[in-house]
Scaffold this active site. Structure first.
Site: not given
Ligand code: FCB
Length: 471
Positions: A193, A377
C-alpha cells in the site's frame, strides 16, 4: 486466462452436499471459489503482530517512534508486545495450518534483519528462515511483503521516503532478503500500500512518520515506487522461481448525485487513490489529473525512473475495504459525503462489496497489461467478544461471503484473479487505532495472549475441507 469457472463448478456441484450450502459462509455451487487452484489464505504484517521490538538487536522503526508520541495512536497503544508472535510463531503456524488455510501473507521487519550499516543481522534473519521453512513443511504457499510500513528509524532520520537514497537502501535490503530466503518464498511483494505510506505518512500525518504536506506525499510516492522498480530485477536475479509483485490498496469513489460535477469528483477520488499508483506501474506515467487536483505537487522525477517503475510484474496484489461517497468541492476536487443508513464496520467503513467487483473489472478495461491479481487483503473489524469460549462474528462471516461473491463475479467477467487472503489471521495492532479494532478471524486476548478461533475461521476451515475433499 485460467478462469473457466463454469467447467469447474459443474464438476463439483454434485459433490457439494446441500447441507454444506446451508451455512452462512460456504460459496454457492457455481462459485469459482470452489476451484482448488484458487488460493485461499490469511495475511498479517510484522509490526502488527511480532512485538519483541528490542530483541535480538532489532533497530527502532518509524512506528516505534510514532506510537510513542502521545495522541498519535488510540489509547496510547504501541506494537511493543502486539501478539507476541516473535515468540509464539510455532503455535501460530500450527493454528494457521489447522484451519486448512493454504496461503500465508506475512511481512519482514526491515529493522530486524539489517544493522545501520546495512550488514545482516543474523538473529533476525534466522527468525524468518525458521518461520518460512516451517510454512514450507506445512505445505503453505508463502507471500512475503518486504515493506509493510516499518521503515528503520535511522533511515527516516535521513529523510525517509523523501530522500531518494532510501530507494537504494531498499534495494540492498531486497537483495539480502532474496539471497537469504530464496526457495522458501513463493511470491515477493515489494511494498504494501504505497498510497498509505505516502499519503497517510507524509501527506496528512495520520501514520508514521507523521508529516503533512502534499508535496511530500508525491515525492515520497515517487521514491517508494522507484524502490519497487529497482528491486524487481534484483529479486528476479536472486530468486528466479518465485513470483514478483506489489500490493496496492484501492478505493472506490461513487458520486453523491448524477450531476456532472459529482461524477467528476468521484473520478478524481479514484485518480488520487488508484491511478496515482497503478498508472506509473502499468503505464509508465503519472496521471496528469493528479497534479490538476493537487497543483504544485509534481515530484522530482529523473530520466529513466518511470521506465524502472513500470517493470513487468508477475502479479498485482489488491487490498480492498470500503467505498467513499463523494461530492464536488470546487478547488479541492472532492469531499466525502458519508451516506446515512448504510451498513458499516467497527472502523466506520461502509460495507460495499460491489466496489471490489467494479474496480477489478474497471482495471481490466483500463490496463491492457494488468497482471494476474491476488486479493492480498480484505476483511473487517468488529467488537468481538468471547462468550462461553466462543466468538460468533456474524457480520464478518457475511462480509467475507459477500466479498468473495464479488471476486467470483469479477472472475466471471474475465478478470484473472488467482487467490484471496483475508485480513487478518488474528486480531492485531491496527496502526493509529491500536488494539481496539479487531480484524482477526482468530481472537487475541492481549492480557494472556490466548488465541480463540472465531466462528468465521471455523466456517472458512469447513469450506476448505469440503473443497479439498472434492473429487
Ligand atoms: C490495510 C493495511 C493492513 C491493515 C488493514 C486493516 O491498510 O495494509 O496492515 O491495517 O488495512
Amino acid at each position: 486466462m485460467a478462469n473457466d469457472a463454469s467447467a469447474v463448478s459443474d464438476a463439483h456441484s454434485q459433490a457439494v452436499s446441500t447441507d454444506s450450502l446451508a451455512d452462512p459462509f460456504t460459496p454457492p455451487a457455481d462459485s469459482s471459489l470452489w476451484r482448488k487452484n484458487f488460493l485461499l489464505g490469511a495475511a498479517t504484517a510484522s509490526y502488527q503482530i511480532e512485538g519483541a521490538v528490542n530483541e535480538d538487536c532489532r533497530l527502532p522503526s518509524i512506528w516505534d517512534t510514532f506510537s510513542a508520541i502521545p495522541g498519535k495512536v488510540l489509547a496510547g497503544d504501541t506494537g511493543a508486545v502486539a501478539c507476541d508472535h516473535y515468540h509464539r510463531w510455532e503455535a501460530d503456524i500450527d493454528m494457521l495450518a489447522s484451519l486448512g488455510l493454504e496461503g500465508y501473507r506475512l511481512s519482514i521487519a526491515w529493522p530486524r534483519v539489517m544493522d545501520t550499516t546495512g550488514a545482516p543481522n543474523r538473529k533476525g534473519l534466522d527468525f524468518y528462515k525458521r518461520l518460512l521453512n516451517r510454512l514450507k513443511e506445512k505445505g503453505i504457499t508463502t507471500f512475503v511483503t518486504l515493506y509493510h510500513w516499518d521503515l528503520p528509524q535511522h533511515l527516516e532520520d535521513r529523510g525517509g521516503w523523501l530522500n531518494r537514497d532510501t530507494a537504494y537502501r531498499f534495494v540492498d535490503y531486497a537483495d539480502l532478503m532474496s539471497r537469504e530466503l530464496a526457495g522458501t518464498v513463493d511470491a515477493w511483494a515489494t511494498l504494501n500500500e504505497p498510497w498509505c505510506s505516502a499519503y497517510l505518512g507524509y501527506g496528512n500525518g495520520h501514520h508514521a512518520p507523521g508529516l503533512a504536506d502534499g508535496r511530500f506525499a508525491t515525492q515520497a510516492m515517487h521514491h517508494l515506487l522507484l524502490a519497487h522498480g529497482l528491486a524487481i530485477p534484483v529479486l528476479r536475479a536472486n530468486d528466479p522461481a518465485s513470483q514478483k509483485g506489489i500490493v496496492a490498496n484501492i478505493g472506490r469513489g461513487t458520486p453523491n448525485s448524477d450531476s456532472a460535477a459529482d461524477q467528476r469528483a468521484a473520478h478524481l477520488f479514484e485518480v488520487q487513490h488508484n491511478a496515482w499508483i497503478l498508472d506509473p506501474l502499468l503505464k509508465g506515467a503519472y496521471p496528469q489529473e493528479l497534479f490538476e487536483l493537487w497543483p504544485g505537487t509534481e515530484p522530482l522525477v529523473l530520466d529513466g525512473d518511470l521506465q524502472t517503475i513500470s517493470a513487468p510484474l508477475d502479479f498485482l496484489g489488491i487490498n480492498y475495504y470500503f467505498r467513499s461517497n463523494v461530492a464536488s468541492d470546487g478547488a479541492h476536487g472532492f469531499r466525502e459525503v458519508p451516506l446515512e443508513g448504510v451498513e458499516r464496520t467497527q472502523m466506520g467503513w461502509e460495507v460495499y462489496p460491489d466496489g471490489l467487483r467494479d474496480l477489478l473489472t474497471g482495471f481490466n478495461r483500463t490496463y491492457r497489461n494488468l497482471p494476474p491479481i491476488y486479493i492480498t487483503e480484505n476483511g473487517m473489524a468488529s467488537d468481538d467478544k468471547v462468550i462461553d469460549g466462543h466468538i460468533d462474528d456474524t457480520q464478518r462471516i457475511s462480509f467475507l461471503k459477500r466479498h468473495l461473491a464479488a471476486v467470483d463475479q469479477a472472475i466471471k467477467a474475465g478478470v484473472d484473479i488467482r487467490g484471496y487472503f483475508l485480513w487478518s489471521l488474528m486480531d492485531n495492532f491496527e496502526w493509529a487505532f491500536g488494539y481496539e479494532r479487531r480484524f482477526g478471524v482468530v481472537h487475541v486476548d492481549y492480557s494472556t495472549q490466548k488465541r480463540t478461533v472465531k466462528r468465521s475461521a471455523e466456517l472458512v476451515a469447513k469450506f476448505l475441507k469440503e473443497r479439498k475433499a472434492q473429487v
